[in-house]
Design a protein around this motif. Structure first.
Motif, PDB file in Angstrom:
ATOM      1  N   GLU A 311       0.847  -1.196   0.000  1.00  0.00           N
ATOM      2  CA  GLU A 311       0.000   0.000   0.000  1.00  0.00           C
ATOM      3  C   GLU A 311       0.878   1.241   0.000  1.00  0.00           C
ATOM      4  O   GLU A 311       1.966   1.254   0.586  1.00  0.00           O
ATOM      5  CB  GLU A 311      -0.921  -0.010   1.220  1.00  0.00           C
ATOM      6  CG  GLU A 311      -1.963   1.070   1.222  1.00  0.00           C
ATOM      7  CD  GLU A 311      -3.056   0.859   0.173  1.00  0.00           C
ATOM      8  OE1 GLU A 311      -3.876   1.776   0.004  1.00  0.00           O
ATOM      9  OE2 GLU A 311      -3.086  -0.206  -0.477  1.00  0.00           O
ATOM     10  N   ASP A 312       0.383   2.306  -0.629  1.00  0.00           N
ATOM     11  CA  ASP A 312       1.199   3.510  -0.758  1.00  0.00           C
ATOM     12  C   ASP A 312       1.254   4.314   0.538  1.00  0.00           C
ATOM     13  O   ASP A 312       2.310   4.823   0.916  1.00  0.00           O
ATOM     14  CB  ASP A 312       0.648   4.384  -1.883  1.00  0.00           C
ATOM     15  CG  ASP A 312       0.585   3.620  -3.191  1.00  0.00           C
ATOM     16  OD1 ASP A 312       1.611   3.049  -3.588  1.00  0.00           O
ATOM     17  OD2 ASP A 312      -0.504   3.572  -3.797  1.00  0.00           O
ATOM     18  N   ASP A 332       4.352  -7.157   4.310  1.00  0.00           N
ATOM     19  CA  ASP A 332       4.622  -6.622   2.977  1.00  0.00           C
ATOM     20  C   ASP A 332       3.592  -5.563   2.592  1.00  0.00           C
ATOM     21  O   ASP A 332       3.336  -5.311   1.420  1.00  0.00           O
ATOM     22  CB  ASP A 332       4.652  -7.738   1.926  1.00  0.00           C
ATOM     23  CG  ASP A 332       3.331  -8.484   1.812  1.00  0.00           C
ATOM     24  OD1 ASP A 332       2.393  -8.184   2.585  1.00  0.00           O
ATOM     25  OD2 ASP A 332       3.221  -9.374   0.944  1.00  0.00           O
ATOM     26  N   GLY A 333       3.017  -4.907   3.604  1.00  0.00           N
ATOM     27  CA  GLY A 333       1.923  -3.960   3.378  1.00  0.00           C
ATOM     28  C   GLY A 333       2.343  -2.555   3.033  1.00  0.00           C
ATOM     29  O   GLY A 333       1.500  -1.663   2.930  1.00  0.00           O
ATOM     30  N   PRO A 351       1.792 -12.297   5.474  1.00  0.00           N
ATOM     31  CA  PRO A 351       0.642 -12.151   4.569  1.00  0.00           C
ATOM     32  C   PRO A 351      -0.047 -13.485   4.295  1.00  0.00           C
ATOM     33  O   PRO A 351      -0.005 -14.019   3.189  1.00  0.00           O
ATOM     34  CB  PRO A 351       1.276 -11.565   3.301  1.00  0.00           C
ATOM     35  CG  PRO A 351       2.678 -12.086   3.310  1.00  0.00           C
ATOM     36  CD  PRO A 351       3.076 -12.139   4.760  1.00  0.00           C
ATOM     37  N   SER A 352      -0.665 -14.021   5.326  1.00  0.00           N
ATOM     38  CA  SER A 352      -1.360 -15.298   5.188  1.00  0.00           C
ATOM     39  C   SER A 352      -2.673 -15.246   5.962  1.00  0.00           C
ATOM     40  O   SER A 352      -2.800 -14.522   6.954  1.00  0.00           O
ATOM     41  CB  SER A 352      -0.498 -16.447   5.718  1.00  0.00           C
ATOM     42  OG  SER A 352      -0.414 -16.406   7.132  1.00  0.00           O
ATOM     43  N   SER A 353      -3.628 -16.036   5.508  1.00  0.00           N
ATOM     44  CA  SER A 353      -4.916 -16.076   6.197  1.00  0.00           C
ATOM     45  C   SER A 353      -4.767 -16.631   7.605  1.00  0.00           C
ATOM     46  O   SER A 353      -5.474 -16.208   8.531  1.00  0.00           O
ATOM     47  CB  SER A 353      -5.919 -16.911   5.399  1.00  0.00           C
ATOM     48  OG  SER A 353      -5.465 -18.252   5.242  1.00  0.00           O
ATOM     49  N   ALA A 354      -3.832 -17.562   7.788  1.00  0.00           N
ATOM     50  CA  ALA A 354      -3.616 -18.146   9.123  1.00  0.00           C
ATOM     51  C   ALA A 354      -3.105 -17.105  10.097  1.00  0.00           C
ATOM     52  O   ALA A 354      -3.570 -17.019  11.249  1.00  0.00           O
ATOM     53  CB  ALA A 354      -2.640 -19.316   9.026  1.00  0.00           C
ATOM     54  N   ALA A 355      -2.140 -16.288   9.668  1.00  0.00           N
ATOM     55  CA  ALA A 355      -1.569 -15.267  10.550  1.00  0.00           C
ATOM     56  C   ALA A 355      -2.596 -14.179  10.858  1.00  0.00           C
ATOM     57  O   ALA A 355      -2.681 -13.693  11.993  1.00  0.00           O
ATOM     58  CB  ALA A 355      -0.327 -14.654   9.898  1.00  0.00           C
TER      59      ALA A 355
END
Length: 398
Positions: A311-312, A332-333, A351-355
């Motif tokens: 994201e910027d 990594d946002g 960047p995972s659904s689990a986290a």
């Protein structure tokens, strides 16, 4: 001072449009005459390129030639009637003026920080590598002539250094948020997790939807809409069924393929089966909401998830923090990651659904933690004011 704000018109209203409109208002409030100069960014012609491009050549690489056409359009634009100009989205920074400030929030991303990603997910155009090289060369030439580049975050400043090797004429400006947020007098509660924003690639609301399937005892809300909303609803319906049946679909497939409408025959078949079985979902889609409705959603959220890739800036996160809500963002946002002190005002996760699910669970099961993080988040939000942003801008205008 007569100031021109040069703005590509993409026929949509998002976070950047909100920032630019507020910037115009704030400059007018301190006595400047400000004029918006809109240029149709949906133009698919090559009329401004000073040499002939055949249709056959154009359609082999349309995104590249549309960008080049816009570049020439700005390069030839007469802005001499203004005392100063502020360019915005690329390639409006190609305008030429001795007092030129570029309000820089992102490059044309498919040729920069998303270049490798679009190759990976199959969204690239032919001759992508050559296009990347040409775009970066001409952008660097124009940006080097800009008096001051005001990057919308440290993340963006780092990108300009990485891709254009420019730093001497680059400063950072952090936009403020809607001050009406601080006058909200409704009830603040911690009821359910939400994700807010446009449904476009790679905002990754898909990761939130998949995270919620790992938390079947909770209900979450997707606030907003966009070009990928229908696909996102298909994904939610599919995951509601597959999670119940013990069928795993990887995160990469969900957000890199399905988010772009790529459902293989296997998954289309599962979608039809899910429809027949009428699998219930623990995700609510609100659709597009008004400012008042958005404030209500923020006020009731237990936490706000910001799963976007690179994201910027991170306006959504700051708005959420102003409502005393912990924010969950990915490592990594980009701009979002700048705002998060992990474990203090939110969680910064893989960047995972689990986290993401694990972070939501921690906040949902511990209201004291949610309140403590929310209070810290509120203090973070107070740093991002329009008075600070305008002071920075005026400093470079004079």
């Amino acid at each position: 001072m007569k100031i021109g704000i040069i703005k590509p018109d993409y026929k949509i209203t998002g976070g950047f449009e909100v920032v630019v409109n507020r910037l115009k208002l704030e400059l007018e409030l301190i006595g400047h005459e400000v004029q918006m100069v809109y240029v149709d960014a949906t133009d698919s012609t090559t009329n401004d390129i000073p040499y002939n491009i055949s249709q056959d050549v154009f359609y082999k690489n349309p995104e590249f030639f549309k960008y080049i056409n816009m570049y020439w359009k700005y390069l030839k634009m007469d802005v001499s009637q203004f005392d100063a100009v502020i360019s915005t989205q690329p390639p409006s920074f190609a305008i030429q003026h001795p007092r030129h400030i570029s309000l820089f929030y992102h490059h044309m991303k498919i040729f920069y920080d998303m270049s490798d990603l679009v190759l990976e997910v199959g969204l690239q155009q032919p001759y992508h590598h050559k296009s990347v090289q040409v775009i970066r060369e001409i952008d660097t030439l124009s940006l080097s002539k800009v008096r001051t580049i005001l990057a919308g975050s440290q993340t963006i400043k780092n990108r300009i250094k990485q891709f254009n090797n420019l730093s001497n004429n680059v400063d950072v400006i952090y936009a403020g948020i809607d001050p009406d947020i601080y006058h909200f007098n409704g009830r603040v509660a911690y009821e359910y997790p939400i994700v807010v924003g446009r449904h476009e690639f790679p905002k990754r609301p898909e990761l939130f939807v998949k995270a919620m399937k790992r938390l079947p005892h909770l209900v979450g809300k997707v606030v907003g809409a966009g070009g990928r909303t229908d696909d996102l609803k298909k994904i939610d319906n599919l995951l509601a069924y597959t999670s119940r049946e013990g069928i795993d679909i990887t995160d990469d497939v969900v957000w890199k393929q399905m988010s772009n409408g790529k459902f293989s025959f296997e998954y289309e078949k599962l979608i039809q089966t899910a429809k027949k079985n009428k699998s219930s979902s623990n995700v609510i889609f609100t659709g597009r909401v008004s400012s008042e409705q958005l404030f209500e959603e923020y006020s009731k959220a237990s936490c706000v998830i910001c799963p976007a890739f690179e994201e910027d800036y991170g306006l959504t996160a700051i708005e959420a923090m102003a409502f005393k809500k912990p924010v969950i963002a990915c490592k990594d946002g980009g701009g979002y990651a700048e705002l998060i002190e992990d474990g203090i005002n939110g969680f910064l996760v893989d960047p995972s659904s689990a986290a993401i699910a694990d972070a939501i669970r921690k906040i949902s099961e511990n209201k004291d933690l949610a309140i403590r993080m929310g209070n810290a988040a509120y203090e973070t939000s107070r740093k991002y004011t329009w008075s600070n942003a305008i002071a920075k801008l005026v400093e470079h205008l004079t």
